[in-house]
Structures are given as structure tokens and as C-alpha cells.
Enzyme design. Structure first.
Site, PDB file in Angstrom:
ATOM      1  N   SER A 117       0.820  -1.209   0.000  1.00 24.75           N
ATOM      2  CA  SER A 117       0.000   0.000   0.000  1.00 24.75           C
ATOM      3  C   SER A 117       0.852   1.257   0.000  1.00 24.75           C
ATOM      4  CB  SER A 117      -0.940  -0.005   1.201  1.00 24.75           C
ATOM      5  OG  SER A 117      -0.278  -0.466   2.345  1.00 24.75           O
ATOM      6  N   GLU A 150      -5.155  -0.383  -8.237  1.00 19.38           N
ATOM      7  CA  GLU A 150      -4.162   0.641  -8.561  1.00 19.38           C
ATOM      8  C   GLU A 150      -2.958  -0.125  -9.120  1.00 19.38           C
ATOM      9  OE1 GLU A 150      -2.915   2.835  -5.053  1.00 19.38           O
ATOM     10  OE2 GLU A 150      -3.112   4.741  -6.085  1.00 19.38           O
ATOM     11  N   ASN A 188      -3.340   6.058  -1.074  1.00 22.73           N
ATOM     12  CA  ASN A 188      -3.008   6.328   0.324  1.00 22.73           C
ATOM     13  C   ASN A 188      -2.404   7.707   0.548  1.00 22.73           C
ATOM     14  OD1 ASN A 188      -3.993   4.096   1.782  1.00 22.73           O
ATOM     15  ND2 ASN A 188      -2.463   2.828   0.766  1.00 22.73           N
TER      16      ASN A 188
END
Ligand code: 3HC
Length: 281
Positions: A117, A150, A188
Site C-alpha cells: 500500500s 491501482e 493512500n
């Protein structure tokens, strides 16, 4: 396609679920057999929800589950893989070690993806001898429900690798979005400062957690308030991502709120530990 998923946590079981559901042979790898068994039970339970909603038949549930094999040995687990998706703990040193091992044991043509992430894909690729075949495939929790992948291109990621992963993501029924390698990518980098600011509001006594969440749910139409979402993601995961953003981008605006640090130190990790901003007992 033979797909190996490394790590049987929340993201790993969700990723295994969607690949198996769309017909791929999946091998789920984790050092801990108990975690593997729990992951398979979770996949079964989540497939059951889809059956209850009549989005899947009971036969499809059974066939999907039968496409998932479990392994505790990483080298054995990746030996036949066309694609490996790593979803281990967010720890750069650990990921580098895992990618070295995958690189040694996986077929030379295999694509190696990470569900990280926030850790640099370029850095992860540097642990292998095939950086052009390394890419980020960032899924969102709950993976069977959330539409986004993503797709993160490292500095050396080839066009062929990107194209294969883009097409594969579409075949899973997801919407791939191309992003270049930078701390936190887009998701993020935008989400975590919002969550952090929500924690600061509680920390500074601006409002209660319930009030902050209600503002964002009813005022901005978010499906979950930011603190409910933080509990859902895991407060330790949120802190780890903020630390990467703070370190890599070097700006104070990413500084993790002291209350977030304190809660993680106390073991209040959110839903998975039974306590975070809310109680889940
Ligand atoms: N597997 C399969 N189906 C699931 C599921 C799962 N794990 N969890 C929920 N569902 C299904 C339900 O069956 C239901 O199906 P339906 O639409 O056919 O009725 C649907 O999803 C909605 O679930 P519920 O009715 O139980 O509950 P909600 O309407 O409250 O939705 C939610 C739950 C989808 C989780 C919604 O609250 C939401 O979208 N929350 C935001 C989630 C989010 O932002 N995730 C991203 C986190 S960030 C991340 O993962 C990246 C990392 O890097 C940090």
C-alpha cells in the site's frame, strides 16, 4: 493462469478469492497453516454472502473454493506460477527478502506483483533479477467488493508487464488505474492524510470519533467515516503507511498523530483486535 498469493491475511484471502472466482488456479502461501485454514474459511464465508445475494450459485461457490490450494512452503508454492501476488506484512525488509525467494523459485517468465500500500515498487523490484517483470497490484478491502486496482509501474516495469496486469485486472471485473511509483501512490497519499486529520480532531478535542464520522458520512457521502474506516483497515497499517509518507515525502503534513501512535502502542488496532476508535467485542 496459475496465480500464487503470498500471505493469508485480510488482503491475501480477498485476492485469492477474486482470482479463484474468475477461474484461475490459485495457490495461497503462508508460513502458518492455521492462518491458511482461517483464510479458506473466510473465502468460503464471503462466497456464501454472494450466494445469499444470488450473485453466485452454490455450485460456483464450491468450484471456486476447489480452485484454491494451500501451501506453507514458498518455493513450492511459486514453482508453477505465471503470476505471484505478494500480500505480506507492510515491512520493506521483509518484502525484499520474500521477493528474493520468489525470484529464485518462480519460473523465469512469471510476473511478480506486490499488493503493497505504500512501499516503493522500484525498491521491491531491486531485490529481484527481473525488475521489468515486477509491478504493483494494489487491491482494496473488501477485495471482492471494491472495484479498483491501482496498477503501479516501477521505474523498470516493462510495457508488456503493465499490459498483462491491466488486462488481467479487467478480467477480474475490476477497474485498473495506472499510477507511477511514489510513496503511497495516489490512494493512500490522499486517504491517509484525511484519516490522520480525523484522528487529530479527536486528539485535540474538536469532536468525538462518532461526530467526526457522522460529519464525513452525512456531509460528504462517504460510505464509512474516516475513523470507522481506519479501524477497518487496521490502525497499525494506517500508522505504517503514514510513516512511509512522512519519511519519503519529508513533509510535516504527513506526521502521524500522537494519538494514533499511542493507540497502536496500546494494541488498539481496530476491528481485528476488538478495539480501536470503536469497540468490536
Ligand atoms: N466479500 C464479499 N462480499 C462482501 C464482503 C466481502 N468481504 N463485504 C461486504 N460484501 C458485500 C455485501 O454482501 C453486500 O452485497 P450487496 O451489495 O450485493 O448487498 C455489499 O458488499 C455491501 O455490504 P453490506 O451491505 O454488508 O455493508 P455496507 O453497505 O455497509 O458496505 C462496505 C460495506 C462495502 C465495506 C462499505 O462500507 C464501504 O465501501 N466502505 C469503504 C471501504 C473502503 O474504503 N475500502 C478501502 C480501504 S483502503 C484499502 O484497502 C487500501 C489499503 O492500502 C489501506
Amino acid at each position: 493462469m496459475n496465480v500464487t498469493v503470498i500471505g493469508a491475511g485480510t488482503m491475501g484471502n480477498g485476492i485469492a478469492h477474486v482470482f479463484a472466482q474468475s477461474g484461475h488456479a490459485v495457490t495461497l502461501v503462508d508460513l502458518d497453516q492455521a492462518r491458511l485454514d482461517a483464510a479458506l474459511a473466510t473465502i468460503d464465508k464471503n462466497l456464501g454472502r454472494q450466494v445469499a445475494k444470488e450473485k453466485l450459485t452454490a455450485e460456483q461457490q464450491e468450484a471456486t473454493l476447489a480452485r484454491v490450494a494451500l501451501k506453507t512452503d514458498l518455493a513450492e508454492g511459486v514453482a508453477e506460477a505465471d503470476l505471484v501476488v505478494e500480500a505480506a506484512t507492510e515491512d520493506a525488509t521483509l518484502k525484499a527478502k520474500i521477493f528474493e525467494q520468489i525470484d529464485d523459485a518462480a519460473p523465469p517468465a512469471a510476473i511478480l506483483a506486490s499488493n503493497t500500500s505504500s512501499i516503493s515498487i522500484t525498491q521491491i523490484a531491486g531485490a529481484t533479477r527481473r525488475p521489468e517483470q515486477v509491478i504493483g497490484m494494489h487491491f482494496f478491502n473488501p477485495v471482492p467488493v471494491m472495484k479498483l486496482v491501482e496498477v503501479v509501474r516501477g521505474l523498470a516495469t516493462s510495457d508488456a508487464t503493465y499490459e498483462t496486469v491491466r488486462r488481467l485486472s479487467e478480467d477480474l471485473g475490476k477497474v485498473p488505474v495506472e499510477v507511477n511509483d511514489a510513496a503511497g501512490f495516489v490512494s493512500n497519499r490522499v486517504l491517509m492524510p484525511m484519516i490522520n486529520e480525523a484522528v487529530f480532531c479527536v486528539h485535540e478535542g474538536v469532536a468525538t470519533a462518532e461526530a467526526v464520522d457522522t460529519v464525513m458520512k452525512l456531509g460528504m457521502a462517504h460510505p464509512m467515516g474516516p475513523l470507522t474506516l481506519a479501524d477497518f483497515i487496521g490502525l497499525d497499517v494506517c500508522l505504517a503507511i503514514l510513516e512511509v509518507l512522512h519519511r519519503e515525502l519529508g513533509e510535516d503534513k504527513y506526521r502521524p498523530c500522537p494519538l494514533l501512535r499511542k493507540m497502536v502502542a496500546a494494541g488498539y488496532l481496530g476491528r481485528k483486535s476488538g478495539k480501536g476508535f470503536y469497540d468490536y467485542a
